[in-house]
Enzyme design. Structure first.
Site, PDB file in Angstrom:
ATOM      1  CG  HIS A 128       4.369  -1.270   0.377  1.00 33.24           C
ATOM      2  ND1 HIS A 128       3.358  -1.708  -0.041  1.00 33.24           N
ATOM      3  CD2 HIS A 128       4.994  -0.105  -0.515  1.00 33.24           C
ATOM      4  CE1 HIS A 128       2.874  -0.866  -1.361  1.00 33.24           C
ATOM      5  NE2 HIS A 128       4.053  -0.179  -1.555  1.00 33.24           N
ATOM      6  CB  SER A 181      -7.098  -4.783  -4.209  1.00 30.29           C
ATOM      7  OG  SER A 181      -6.457  -3.658  -3.374  1.00 30.29           O
TER       8      SER A 181
HETATM    9  C1  BV8 Z   1       4.218   7.369  -2.518  1.00 32.14           C
HETATM   10  C2  BV8 Z   1       2.927  -0.717   4.441  1.00 32.14           C
HETATM   11  C3  BV8 Z   1       5.134   9.267  -3.121  1.00 32.14           C
HETATM   12  C4  BV8 Z   1       2.587  -0.296   5.682  1.00 32.14           C
HETATM   13  C5  BV8 Z   1       1.662   0.140   2.628  1.00 32.14           C
HETATM   14  C6  BV8 Z   1      -0.906   7.972  -7.622  1.00 32.14           C
HETATM   15  C7  BV8 Z   1      -2.104   7.554  -7.575  1.00 32.14           C
HETATM   16  C8  BV8 Z   1      -3.376   7.719  -6.539  1.00 32.14           C
HETATM   17  C9  BV8 Z   1      -2.704   7.657  -5.397  1.00 32.14           C
HETATM   18  C10 BV8 Z   1      -1.450   7.683  -4.974  1.00 32.14           C
HETATM   19  C11 BV8 Z   1      -0.641   7.838  -6.077  1.00 32.14           C
HETATM   20  N1  BV8 Z   1       0.913   8.125  -5.585  1.00 32.14           N
HETATM   21  C12 BV8 Z   1       0.813   8.116  -4.257  1.00 32.14           C
HETATM   22  C13 BV8 Z   1      -0.537   7.813  -3.953  1.00 32.14           C
HETATM   23  C14 BV8 Z   1      -0.960   7.792  -2.480  1.00 32.14           C
HETATM   24  C15 BV8 Z   1      -0.840   6.469  -1.910  1.00 32.14           C
HETATM   25  C16 BV8 Z   1      -1.862   5.672  -2.477  1.00 32.14           C
HETATM   26  O1  BV8 Z   1      -1.613   4.697  -3.436  1.00 32.14           O
HETATM   27  N2  BV8 Z   1      -3.057   5.755  -1.842  1.00 32.14           N
HETATM   28  C17 BV8 Z   1      -4.224   4.515  -2.272  1.00 32.14           C
HETATM   29  C18 BV8 Z   1      -4.973   4.200  -1.147  1.00 32.14           C
HETATM   30  C19 BV8 Z   1      -4.986   5.393  -3.593  1.00 32.14           C
HETATM   31  N3  BV8 Z   1       0.622   5.849  -2.247  1.00 32.14           N
HETATM   32  C20 BV8 Z   1       1.349   6.375  -1.277  1.00 32.14           C
HETATM   33  O2  BV8 Z   1       1.191   7.116  -0.400  1.00 32.14           O
HETATM   34  C21 BV8 Z   1       2.738   5.631  -1.378  1.00 32.14           C
HETATM   35  N4  BV8 Z   1       3.695   6.681  -1.508  1.00 32.14           N
HETATM   36  O3  BV8 Z   1       3.674   7.241  -3.562  1.00 32.14           O
HETATM   37  O4  BV8 Z   1       4.930   8.366  -2.146  1.00 32.14           O
HETATM   38  C22 BV8 Z   1       4.151  10.367  -2.355  1.00 32.14           C
HETATM   39  C23 BV8 Z   1       4.431  11.141  -1.192  1.00 32.14           C
HETATM   40  C24 BV8 Z   1       3.473  12.285  -0.922  1.00 32.14           C
HETATM   41  C25 BV8 Z   1       2.511  12.264  -1.363  1.00 32.14           C
HETATM   42  C26 BV8 Z   1       1.834  11.736  -2.382  1.00 32.14           C
HETATM   43  C27 BV8 Z   1       2.850  10.517  -2.871  1.00 32.14           C
HETATM   44  C28 BV8 Z   1       3.181   4.557  -0.426  1.00 32.14           C
HETATM   45  C29 BV8 Z   1       2.283   3.380  -0.438  1.00 32.14           C
HETATM   46  C30 BV8 Z   1       2.663   2.161   0.604  1.00 32.14           C
HETATM   47  C31 BV8 Z   1       1.754   2.398   1.861  1.00 32.14           C
HETATM   48  N5  BV8 Z   1       2.148   1.295   2.768  1.00 32.14           N
HETATM   49  N6  BV8 Z   1       2.003  -1.013   3.451  1.00 32.14           N
HETATM   50  C32 BV8 Z   1       1.618  -1.453   6.544  1.00 32.14           C
HETATM   51  O5  BV8 Z   1       1.541  -2.559   5.733  1.00 32.14           O
HETATM   52  O6  BV8 Z   1       1.182  -1.112   7.293  1.00 32.14           O
HETATM   53  S1  BV8 Z   1       0.333  -0.248   1.554  1.00 32.14           S
HETATM   54  C33 BV8 Z   1      -0.471  -1.614   2.042  1.00 32.14           C
HETATM   55  O7  BV8 Z   1      -1.947  -1.756   1.425  1.00 32.14           O
HETATM   56  C34 BV8 Z   1      -0.062  -2.901   1.686  1.00 32.14           C
HETATM   57  O8  BV8 Z   1       1.442  -2.857   1.682  1.00 32.14           O
HETATM   58  C35 BV8 Z   1      -0.495  -2.860   0.209  1.00 32.14           C
HETATM   59  O9  BV8 Z   1       0.424  -2.398  -0.760  1.00 32.14           O
HETATM   60  C36 BV8 Z   1      -1.850  -2.224   0.402  1.00 32.14           C
HETATM   61  C37 BV8 Z   1      -2.958  -3.047   0.276  1.00 32.14           C
HETATM   62  O10 BV8 Z   1      -3.058  -3.622  -1.011  1.00 32.14           O
HETATM   63  P1  BV8 Z   1      -2.983  -5.231  -1.418  1.00 32.14           P
HETATM   64  O11 BV8 Z   1      -1.807  -5.873  -0.962  1.00 32.14           O
HETATM   65  O12 BV8 Z   1      -3.506  -5.291  -2.634  1.00 32.14           O
HETATM   66  O13 BV8 Z   1      -4.142  -5.759  -0.395  1.00 32.14           O
HETATM   67  P2  BV8 Z   1      -5.489  -5.789  -0.478  1.00 32.14           P
HETATM   68  O14 BV8 Z   1      -6.404  -6.079   0.856  1.00 32.14           O
HETATM   69  O15 BV8 Z   1      -5.906  -4.129  -1.114  1.00 32.14           O
HETATM   70  O16 BV8 Z   1      -6.129  -6.645  -1.712  1.00 32.14           O
HETATM   71  C38 BV8 Z   1      -5.791  -8.082  -1.289  1.00 32.14           C
HETATM   72  C39 BV8 Z   1      -6.322  -8.628  -2.695  1.00 32.14           C
HETATM   73  O17 BV8 Z   1      -6.174 -10.023  -2.516  1.00 32.14           O
HETATM   74  C40 BV8 Z   1      -7.760  -8.547  -2.971  1.00 32.14           C
HETATM   75  O18 BV8 Z   1      -7.873  -8.088  -4.121  1.00 32.14           O
HETATM   76  C41 BV8 Z   1      -8.684 -10.110  -2.366  1.00 32.14           C
HETATM   77  O19 BV8 Z   1      -9.331 -10.315  -3.541  1.00 32.14           O
HETATM   78  C42 BV8 Z   1      -7.205 -10.751  -2.849  1.00 32.14           C
HETATM   79  N7  BV8 Z   1      -7.250 -12.081  -2.246  1.00 32.14           N
HETATM   80  C43 BV8 Z   1      -7.579 -12.392  -0.931  1.00 32.14           C
HETATM   81  N8  BV8 Z   1      -7.490 -13.523  -0.447  1.00 32.14           N
HETATM   82  C44 BV8 Z   1      -6.884 -14.325  -1.518  1.00 32.14           C
HETATM   83  C45 BV8 Z   1      -6.571 -13.342  -2.534  1.00 32.14           C
HETATM   84  N9  BV8 Z   1      -6.098 -13.558  -3.817  1.00 32.14           N
HETATM   85  C46 BV8 Z   1      -5.682 -14.799  -3.994  1.00 32.14           C
HETATM   86  N10 BV8 Z   1      -5.654 -15.581  -3.096  1.00 32.14           N
HETATM   87  C47 BV8 Z   1      -6.368 -15.358  -1.784  1.00 32.14           C
HETATM   88  N11 BV8 Z   1      -6.087 -16.638  -0.670  1.00 32.14           N
END
Ligand code: BV8
Ligand code: ZN
Length: 257
Positions: free
Chosen positions: A120, A190
């Protein structure tokens, strides 16, 4: 001292090819908010998904630029934690470890990991939204977004926004590592953002052993071979100790302050 299943210890000792996917949870113990965490202060009223998009940037470039400036400063003043350092140790101990990260904070590289795929992008890098030229420096202005010295286009963070495609080379290399690994780790994520979230399932489909290390259960948990719920900064160093012994092998984050 945590205990780990003997068969997992045995697998890891023998493993030649390991793929690791990390998410924001790995940086949580370095003081950086995850995407699930509520935002703070001025940003509390916004959801990350509503700011990390080209639409948001087109609608209000200054708001989006300022959010990234705030997160860039937070990333720059953060230190890698024991979880990052344990992954550096694993890269030294395993013949081929590919670190696939969703994180944009640069902490894996700062910790010393080498074979990193930044799916990303990286918040520390800034490029022109028009011609793509990278900017080393820019004039911060309270009223406006800095512009490209070459073409005058608005500067933007070099990250992948929602609805933007991932860098092809990084994604292809991540899919290759996922398909050929013997063990796949999903750590601090997540598992909801695609296409990164599909990698663990692809590894499973190819017969890899899948291990989850996360603070809480995720949609992936029922599919994994081993799930360890807790802090990655605590679990990963314990795992390295259990498999490879010699506990003074890796650094605690104190030694790096
Ligand atoms: C794309 C950069 C083609 C920016 C980020 C297929 C199915 C469904 C949806 C889609 C799909 N294909 C595309 C989509 C749409 C979308 C998507 O997935 N949406 C989601 C919300 C459903 N994806 C996209 O748009 C991607 N592009 O596929 O292109 C396309 C083109 C046009 C139209 C459609 C498709 C691009 C995705 C990239 C987005 N950019 N980041 C920025 O940072 O500002 S994503 C960003 O959010 C992060 O980089 C990361 O990836 C994500 C957050 O996720 P996590 O890292 O998992 O963080 P989160 O907070 O969720 O979880 C943290 C976990 O850690 C928790 O579980 C917690 O319990 C745990 N934790 C906390 N503390 C600890 C811990 N674990 C261990 N130790 C600890 N101490
Ligand atoms: Zn330009």
């Amino acid at each position: 001292m945590m205990t780990f299943p003997l068969d997992l210890i045995h697998f890891l000792k023998k493993a030649a090819r390991v793929a690791v996917l990390t998410g924001a949870g790995v940086s949580q113990e370095s003081g950086l908010r995850t995407f699930r965490d509520a935002q703070a202060g001025l940003w509390a009223q916004y959801r990350p998904e509503d700011l990390a998009t080209p639409t948001a940037f087109a609608r209000d470039p200054k708001l989006v630029w300022d959010w990234y400036a705030y997160r860039r400063e937070a990333a720059k003043s953060a230190h890698p934690n024991a979880g990052h350092f344990a992954l550096v140790e694993m890269e030294k101990l395993i013949p081929e470890l590919t670190l696939i990260t969703q994180n944009v904070d640069g902490l894996h590289r700062m910790a010393g990991s080498k074979n990193i795929l930044e799916l990303h992008g990286n918040i520390l890098n800034v490029r022109c939204s028009e011609c793509g030229t990278f900017a080393e420096t820019w004039e911060d202005d309270p009223e406006s977004v800095p512009r490209c010295k070459k073409c005058g286009g608005l500067l933007r963070p070099d990250v992948v926004w929602f609805e933007e495609t991932l860098p092809r080379d990084q994604l292809e290399a991540a899919v290759h590592a996922t398909r050929t690994c013997q063990i796949f780790f999903s750590i601090g994520t997540s598992g909801v953002v695609h296409p990164a979230a599909a990698l663990a399932h692809a590894a499973k489909a190819e017969g890899a052993v899948v291990v989850e290390v996360n603070a809480e259960p995720t949609p992936l948990t029922p599919r994994v071979d081993y799930a360890f719920h807790g802090k990655s900064g605590e679990i990963l160093p314990e795992l390295v100790k259990s498999v490879w012994g010699n506990e003074n092998r890796f650094f605690s984050d104190e030694s790096f302050k």
